[in-house]
Design an enzyme around this catalytic site. Structure first.
Site, mmCIF file in Angstrom:
data_model
loop_
_atom_site.group_PDB
_atom_site.id
_atom_site.type_symbol
_atom_site.label_atom_id
_atom_site.label_comp_id
_atom_site.label_asym_id
_atom_site.label_seq_id
_atom_site.Cartn_x
_atom_site.Cartn_y
_atom_site.Cartn_z
ATOM 1 N N GLU A 1 0.805 -1.229 0.000
ATOM 2 C CA GLU A 1 0.000 0.000 0.000
ATOM 3 C C GLU A 1 0.842 1.286 0.000
ATOM 4 O O GLU A 1 0.499 2.258 0.665
ATOM 5 C CB GLU A 1 -0.941 0.013 1.223
ATOM 6 C CG GLU A 1 -1.932 -1.118 1.206
ATOM 7 C CD GLU A 1 -2.897 -1.089 2.379
ATOM 8 O OE1 GLU A 1 -4.097 -1.305 2.143
ATOM 9 O OE2 GLU A 1 -2.471 -0.871 3.530
ATOM 10 N N TYR A 2 1.917 1.265 -0.758
ATOM 11 C CA TYR A 2 2.722 2.479 -0.837
ATOM 12 C C TYR A 2 2.152 3.374 -1.935
ATOM 13 O O TYR A 2 2.008 2.940 -3.078
ATOM 14 C CB TYR A 2 4.189 2.136 -1.120
ATOM 15 C CG TYR A 2 5.032 3.361 -1.295
ATOM 16 C CD1 TYR A 2 5.156 4.276 -0.248
ATOM 17 C CD2 TYR A 2 5.653 3.643 -2.495
ATOM 18 C CE1 TYR A 2 5.895 5.430 -0.409
ATOM 19 C CE2 TYR A 2 6.397 4.791 -2.664
ATOM 20 C CZ TYR A 2 6.505 5.690 -1.615
ATOM 21 O OH TYR A 2 7.224 6.833 -1.777
#
Ligand code: NAG
Ligand code: NAG
Ligand code: NAG
Ligand code: NAG
Ligand code: NAG
Ligand code: NAG
Length: 610
Positions: free
Chosen positions: A378-379
């Site tokens: 989830e960057y």
């Protein structure tokens, strides 16, 4: 007397028979009764092992006081008194000590934590054997190969967990395995053969003779526990390790840090836990961490630590200036849940920070673990919009910087003797080219496993469609009255519904992976994200559901004996029994059916196709 015991056994075997979870690869069992008591003679590689499953030698009248005793302590927790050796302390492991400690736990499980299986037998039936029959006289344990350091912190497949267990009808048992880990797995199976008799002082099996040849299908069988969203006591973590071992699982992945809290003490960077823990004292000291990992080694469970990065990092209060977007609003632009925070890219101070962090932490992990997980889920590119040096969310500009970040961190992990692990997005969304040694963990489902396996990575399946144990209990974020309330009613969470044991049991990590790449799929990991889970619900969330995956990972979805998919009807009585066994051993798993169903024929609770 023996004949009468046998006859009673024969008459009561109409009820759900046995017993073992996960199902062994090959087994044959009979219907003879054998009792077991504390006179059983045990040898390990020909040497007699004396053991006492009591907390003090003075509790056991038959055992002489004196020089023979050595108190076995693992992490200051007394396991038992065993004779003739002084256990090593610290990060050096000795096969004999591991086997003796395992043996003491096995007998503790049989004699002190047994249960009377009335709930698995027809109501009102006379299901117990008559007392006084033949008993197990010997248990001969043979380890055929020497353990190495890699036995205690194996990379995938580096330890052979197989074992052969035989119990003949005269009461002689043998357990043969190439490694001490295999012996631990075989001892777990051995313990599962026995019930407590309602007399309270007898224990028996009705499955003699027993012949089992067993080994796991997948080398990596784990659980992820998030200790950042909620704090868990060291004892909760060890309790979960015990439960993993009961299901022949071998990995506990601690998601140790996130933006919400940093409970890991790093002496070289003391402010991380000082500012990052929820409250003073809610952190893991180096000795806590070592004791958790050591506890795992004694149970054949490798504890792998994850520091999630570059996203999911909450260090701004401890070490300002190294991260972006901490506590921003609206948080939705930068992360999946507040308070956001992600390490800066292309920043030498961040590299220095990570070097200091890794040089402190990783040498402490490496005696116990082959892997270090560098996160990577989830960057979001938007974080770098807020970076004064970059001010861009252009993925084409950011991608080479992220690649450089990963090269730096992974090289440091390798330099310190561990193998890096990452979440799938680094490879599949950010197109990072990572070393083939890097183990990729998938969670988004779809065809990710196939893609990663095809790229040559070893892959761990944590698909949220099957393996997320936190799902299906409602959204934890709050909705204001009005549009937010109306649009989100009835407030389901993102990965609704609940992954019940039957769904978990229907899935195998290699599903959808072409046969040439299946060898890269090394196993699975159930995820316990803890936004709405703490010590009060931990056991009921995980158990016995995780056992459903444990059986598929150990034994495969297809039963080799029949060539067909394992059936819920065959599995449910055994999983019910496993839950009862775990309850008796202190693991408070949730029921999976009503009591009425556990006492009747399994077809009486078959739903049919309507
Ligand atoms: C018990 O095992 C014996 C020997 O294999 C067999 O003859 C007998 O039918 C079995 N009884 C039951 C109830 O399964
Ligand atoms: C593990 O050891 C057993 C017994 O020695 C052997 O039969 C088996 O092939 C080994 N498994 C692997 C994967 O090497
Ligand atoms: C990134 O931030 C901008 C505001 O600067 C916002 O409009 C956009 O929706 C964000 N993108 C994502 C994927 O959240
Ligand atoms: C990355 O950092 C280097 C060294 O500080 C600098 O020369 C370079 O311009 C930076 N790259 C970008 C895209 O900002
Ligand atoms: C990764 O590659 C895909 C396919 O070529 C492309 O669509 C995507 O934009 C790339 N992502 C990044 C972050 O470079
Ligand atoms: C097992 O079940 C899956 C669906 O979950 C099905 O695709 C597969 O064909 C079944 N395999 C066998 C051997 O019955």
């Amino acid at each position: 007397m023996y004949c009468r015991a046998l006859l009673v056994a024969v008459l009561t075997l109409g009820s759900p028979a046995s017993a073992l979870w996960p199902a062994p690869k090959q087994s044959s069992t009979g219907n003879g009764t054998l009792f077991i008591d504390q006179t059983v003679q045990v040898t390990y590689n020909g040497e007699q092992v004396r053991w006492i499953p009591y907390t003090s030698p003075h509790d056991y009248p038959g055992f002489p006081d004196g020089a023979d005793f050595a108190e076995t302590r693992v992490d200051n927790q007394q396991i038992s008194y065993t004779a003739g050796y002084v256990p090593p302390s610290g990060p050096h492991f000795d096969s004999k000590h591991i086997v003796q400690a395992g043996l003491s736990r096995t007998f503790g499980a049989i004699f002190q934590q047994g249960f009377v299986p009335w709930m698995l037998r027809a109501r009102g039936s006379d299901f117990e054997p008559a007392l006084g029959g033949k008993r197990i006289q010997t248990l001969q344990i043979v380890q055929t190969q020497h353990d190495t350091d890699k036995t205690f912190k194996p990379q995938n497949g580096a330890v052979n967990e197989s074992y052969a267990l035989d119990v003949d009808s005269k009461g002689h048992a043998t357990l043969v395995a190439p490694s001490s880990t295999g012996i631990l797995r075989g001892l777990e199976t051995f313990s599962q053969l026995f019930f407590q008799h309602s007399s309270g002082t007898s224990w028996y099996t009705q499955l003699a003779p027993v012949s089992i040849r067993d080994e796991p299908k997948y080398p990596y069988r784990g659980i992820l526990l998030d200790v950042s969203r909620h704090w868990f006591e060291v004892s909760d973590i060890k309790h979960t390790i015990d439960a993993l071992a009961m299901n022949k699982m071998n990995v506990l992945h601690l998601h140790a840090t996130d933006t919400q809290s940093w409970p890991l003490e790093i002496p070289a960077l003391p402010l991380l836990a000082e500012k990052g823990a929820y409250h003073k004292g809610l952190s893991y000291s180096p000795s806590d961490l070592a004791s958790i990992q050591e506890y795992g080694v004694y149970r054949g469970v490798q504890v792998i630590i994850e520091i999630d990065m570059p996203g999911h990092v909450g260090i701004e209060q401890a070490y300002p200036g190294l991260s972006n977007a901490y506590a921003v609003n609206p948080w939705q632009w930068y992360c999946a849940q507040p308070p956001c925070g992600s390490l800066k890219l292309n920043d030498t101070n961040v590299e220095k920070f990570l070097d200091t962090l890794f040089e402190d932490l990783l040498p402490r992990l490496s005696p116990y673990s082959a892997y270090f997980h560098t996160g990577g889920d989830e960057y979001k590119a938007n974080n770098s919009l807020l970076d004064p040096a970059l001010k861009t969310n252009d993925q084409k500009i950011l991608q080479p910087m992220l690649q450089k970040f990963l090269d730096h961190t992974h090289n440091k992990v390798r330099e310190l003797g561990l193998v890096p692990m990452v979440w799938e997005e680094m490879i599949l969304d950010w197109n990072a080219t990572l070393g083939k040694d890097v183990v990729a963990q998938t969670w988004l489902g779809g065809g990710a496993i196939q893609k990663l396996a095809q790229l040559g990575h070893k892959v761990i399946d944590s698909s949220n469609e099957f393996y997320y144990l936190d799902c299906g209990r409602g959204e934890f974020m709050d909705f204001a009255n009005g549009a937010a309330f109306e649009n989100n009613y009835p407030f389901l969470d993102w990965c609704d519904p609940t992954k019940n044991w039957k769904l978990i049991y229907s899935h195998e990590p290699t599903d959808g992976v072409s046969s040439e790449f299946q060898k890269n799929v090394v196993g699975g990991e159930l995820a316990v994200w803890t936004e709405t889970i703490d010590t009060t619900s931990l056991d009921t969330i995980i158990w016995p559901r995780a056992g459903a995956a444990a059986e598929i990972w150990w034994s495969g979805r297809v039963d080799e004996a029949t060539g067909t998919n394992r059936s819920q009807l065959e599995a449910r009585p055994r999983l019910t029994e496993q839950r009862e066994r775990m309850l008796a051993r202190g693991i408070r798993g949730a029921p999976i059916t009503q009591l009425w169903c556990t006492q009747v024929d399994v077809h009486d609770c078959e739903a049919g196709n309507y």
